[in-house]
Write a protein that holds these residues in place. Structure first.
Motif, mmCIF file in Angstrom:
data_model
loop_
_atom_site.group_PDB
_atom_site.id
_atom_site.type_symbol
_atom_site.label_atom_id
_atom_site.label_comp_id
_atom_site.label_asym_id
_atom_site.label_seq_id
_atom_site.Cartn_x
_atom_site.Cartn_y
_atom_site.Cartn_z
ATOM 1 N N PRO A 178 -8.315 0.873 -9.289
ATOM 2 C CA PRO A 178 -8.679 1.796 -8.217
ATOM 3 C C PRO A 178 -8.407 1.180 -6.855
ATOM 4 O O PRO A 178 -8.357 -0.033 -6.710
ATOM 5 C CB PRO A 178 -10.168 2.021 -8.428
ATOM 6 N N SER A 179 -8.225 2.032 -5.838
ATOM 7 C CA SER A 179 -8.090 1.560 -4.465
ATOM 8 C C SER A 179 -9.463 1.407 -3.846
ATOM 9 O O SER A 179 -10.422 2.074 -4.219
ATOM 10 C CB SER A 179 -7.265 2.541 -3.642
ATOM 11 N N PRO B 143 5.299 4.735 -8.136
ATOM 12 C CA PRO B 143 3.893 4.398 -7.892
ATOM 13 C C PRO B 143 3.581 4.450 -6.403
ATOM 14 O O PRO B 143 4.450 4.224 -5.563
ATOM 15 C CB PRO B 143 3.774 2.972 -8.439
ATOM 16 N N GLU B 144 2.342 4.753 -6.069
ATOM 17 C CA GLU B 144 1.968 4.875 -4.660
ATOM 18 C C GLU B 144 1.699 3.522 -4.017
ATOM 19 O O GLU B 144 1.954 3.331 -2.831
ATOM 20 C CB GLU B 144 0.715 5.748 -4.530
ATOM 21 N N ASN B 145 1.167 2.577 -4.793
ATOM 22 C CA ASN B 145 0.789 1.275 -4.248
ATOM 23 C C ASN B 145 0.534 0.309 -5.399
ATOM 24 O O ASN B 145 0.680 0.673 -6.573
ATOM 25 C CB ASN B 145 -0.456 1.394 -3.350
ATOM 26 N N VAL B 146 0.143 -0.918 -5.071
ATOM 27 C CA VAL B 146 -0.089 -1.927 -6.110
ATOM 28 C C VAL B 146 -1.170 -1.502 -7.093
ATOM 29 O O VAL B 146 -0.971 -1.565 -8.317
ATOM 30 C CB VAL B 146 -0.416 -3.298 -5.485
ATOM 31 N N PRO B 147 -2.344 -1.048 -6.644
ATOM 32 C CA PRO B 147 -3.377 -0.665 -7.614
ATOM 33 C C PRO B 147 -2.925 0.437 -8.568
ATOM 34 O O PRO B 147 -3.218 0.383 -9.762
ATOM 35 C CB PRO B 147 -4.526 -0.188 -6.719
ATOM 36 N N ALA B 148 -2.191 1.442 -8.036
ATOM 37 C CA ALA B 148 -1.738 2.533 -8.889
ATOM 38 C C ALA B 148 -0.774 2.033 -9.955
ATOM 39 O O ALA B 148 -0.765 2.533 -11.086
ATOM 40 C CB ALA B 148 -1.068 3.611 -8.042
ATOM 41 N N ALA B 149 0.012 1.041 -9.614
ATOM 42 C CA ALA B 149 0.995 0.523 -10.569
ATOM 43 C C ALA B 149 0.355 -0.285 -11.679
ATOM 44 O O ALA B 149 0.872 -0.337 -12.802
ATOM 45 C CB ALA B 149 2.031 -0.326 -9.836
ATOM 46 N N ASN C 141 0.792 -1.223 0.000
ATOM 47 C CA ASN C 141 0.000 0.000 0.000
ATOM 48 C C ASN C 141 0.827 1.277 0.000
ATOM 49 O O ASN C 141 0.266 2.369 -0.010
ATOM 50 C CB ASN C 141 -0.938 0.014 1.212
ATOM 51 N N SER C 142 2.142 1.153 0.039
ATOM 52 C CA SER C 142 2.973 2.358 0.086
ATOM 53 C C SER C 142 4.415 2.002 -0.228
ATOM 54 O O SER C 142 4.837 0.849 -0.087
ATOM 55 C CB SER C 142 2.904 3.016 1.473
ATOM 56 N N VAL C 143 5.163 3.036 -0.641
ATOM 57 C CA VAL C 143 6.601 2.872 -0.860
ATOM 58 C C VAL C 143 7.268 4.197 -0.515
ATOM 59 O O VAL C 143 6.794 5.270 -0.869
ATOM 60 C CB VAL C 143 6.919 2.427 -2.308
ATOM 61 N N ARG C 144 8.386 4.107 0.225
ATOM 62 C CA ARG C 144 9.167 5.293 0.588
ATOM 63 C C ARG C 144 10.641 5.016 0.318
ATOM 64 O O ARG C 144 11.121 3.915 0.574
ATOM 65 C CB ARG C 144 9.010 5.616 2.083
ATOM 66 N N LEU C 145 11.332 6.038 -0.177
ATOM 67 C CA LEU C 145 12.786 5.983 -0.269
ATOM 68 C C LEU C 145 13.329 6.978 0.748
ATOM 69 O O LEU C 145 12.981 8.161 0.716
ATOM 70 C CB LEU C 145 13.270 6.327 -1.677
ATOM 71 N N ILE C 146 14.186 6.488 1.634
ATOM 72 C CA ILE C 146 14.687 7.296 2.742
ATOM 73 C C ILE C 146 16.204 7.296 2.695
ATOM 74 O O ILE C 146 16.823 6.237 2.535
ATOM 75 C CB ILE C 146 14.207 6.725 4.098
#
Length: 373
Positions: free
Chosen positions: A172-173, A162-168, A140-145
């Motif tokens: 729709p979420s 991409p924000e999450n699996v559905p967006a990729a 549901n999310s991805v961050r690069l830190i």
């Protein structure tokens, strides 16, 4: 934003190999904010002014001094360069060479002038760097830190992430959760996760293609395995921050990542120490400073480890490597250890800056050699 130009081994070897009168080496702390950059720029200007006076006192020819001064002024006047700084800046000038490196660790301010560049502080930044990237990956999310030794963790904006699996996968979420459904079962879900991970890898590729930093994955299975299969980034570490990263703050992920780096580097140090112990017993590693100086002079050093804080005043004979000890380092003479490092790099040796307790034999340096001298 923080820019890092961490030198490669080839960069350090090239800089170490140069030997001409009037080599100016400048190190100074900088920072990522405009006021910090302004202070660093003023400090560099002052260093350059002192360097010019020293060069004049050393009777360096005026044309060379003029070129060094012009090179320094070009750096000072480069507005874009000063907009993007890291924790420290290293500058090398000799009238022909003009090299700058923005480094992630904090170095002490220094201006050294001799017939060669002062490289020992530079090696601190490249032996076991304490900066890294964390990819916090969940469905549901991805961050690069980005983490650094002297700064709080910072989120890195990545274009096209991409924000999450559905967006990729163009779905729709549903109530903030993935719209994967159960129609296609677990295999369909894995296919969607693969598409998601591939989209992430494509977004990251421009950044990772020029990065020298380790990448630490914070994720749970099956995303760990899927990401490893989708990327070819050579600095992706084996150690993982396990579990759902959505349950951890940036500070918590940074703390876990520093533990990963500590384990990685502790393992490398132990492997070095074990290798040296075996080689010392077999007669293919040296701990006596005079022996090492001679081996470095004849190109016999294969691997060199040295105490980053230890200074041994003196110089080496150009032909034999015999040490002439001094009471203190003098202007233009960086000492025995720095010259051993320079000569070892000239023969393509691997060089590691370590803490005193990690140097085999307890001395200032230890060296594994290719052949006896």
């Amino acid at each position: 934003m923080e820019y890092k130009d961490i030198p490669t081994k080839a960069d350090i070897e090239r800089i170490a190999s140069l030997r001409e009168p009037g080599c100016v080496s400048i190190y100074l702390p900088t920072g990522t904010t405009p006021p910090e950059a302004d202070r660093a720029r003023i400090e560099l200007k002052n260093h350059l002014a002192r360097a010019v006076k020293s060069l004049e006192a050393m009777s360096i020819d005026r044309a060379t001094i003029g070129r060094i001064q012009a090179e320094g002024e070009l750096i000072l006047d480069d507005r874009d360069f000063w907009r993007y700084q890291s924790r420290s800046l290293a500058v090398f000038l000799d009238g022909t060479v003009a090299e700058t490196f923005r480094l992630p660790n904090r170095l002490t301010s220094a201006c050294e002038i001799a017939d060669r560049f002062y490289i020992k502080p530079l090696l601190r930044a490249v032996t076991f760097p304490q900066s890294a990237l964390i990819l916090a990956l969940a469905q549901n999310s991805v961050r690069l830190i980005r983490i650094d030794p002297e700064a709080p963790p910072a989120l890195v904006e990545v274009e096209g992430m991409p924000e999450n699996v559905p967006a990729a996968v163009g779905l729709p979420s549903v109530s903030g959760r993935t719209a994967s459904g159960r129609v296609q079962g677990s295999e369909g879900q894995k296919v969607r996760m693969l598409e998601y991970v591939q989209a992430i890898e494509r977004a990251l590729h421009p950044l990772l293609a020029t990065s020298t930093e380790p990448l630490i994955l914070a994720a749970a299975e099956p995303l760990v395995g899927i990401f490893r299969g989708a990327t070819d980034y050579p600095r992706l570490l084996d150690d993982v921050i396990a579990g759902n990263p959505e349950e951890k703050t940036e500070d918590e992920l940074a703390a876990a990542a520093r533990g990963v780096l500590d384990r990685l580097y502790a393992g490398k140090v132990e492997a070095l120490k074990e290798d040296f112990s075996t080689r010392i017993a077999g007669g293919t590693a040296l701990v006596d400073l005079s022996d090492i100086a001679r081996a470095a002079t004849y190109g016999a050093v294969e691997t060199l480890v040295f105490d980053i804080d230890r200074r041994v005043p003196g110089s080496l004979d150009d032909e034999t490597g015999k040490i002439a000890y001094g009471d203190d380092d003098t202007a233009g003479n960086y000492g025995v250890v720095d010259e051993i490092i320079r000569r070892s790099l000239a023969s393509k040796a691997k060089v590691y800056a370590l803490r005193a307790e990690d140097v085999p034999g307890g001395g200032a340096v230890a060296a594994a050699v290719r052949f006896p001298v």
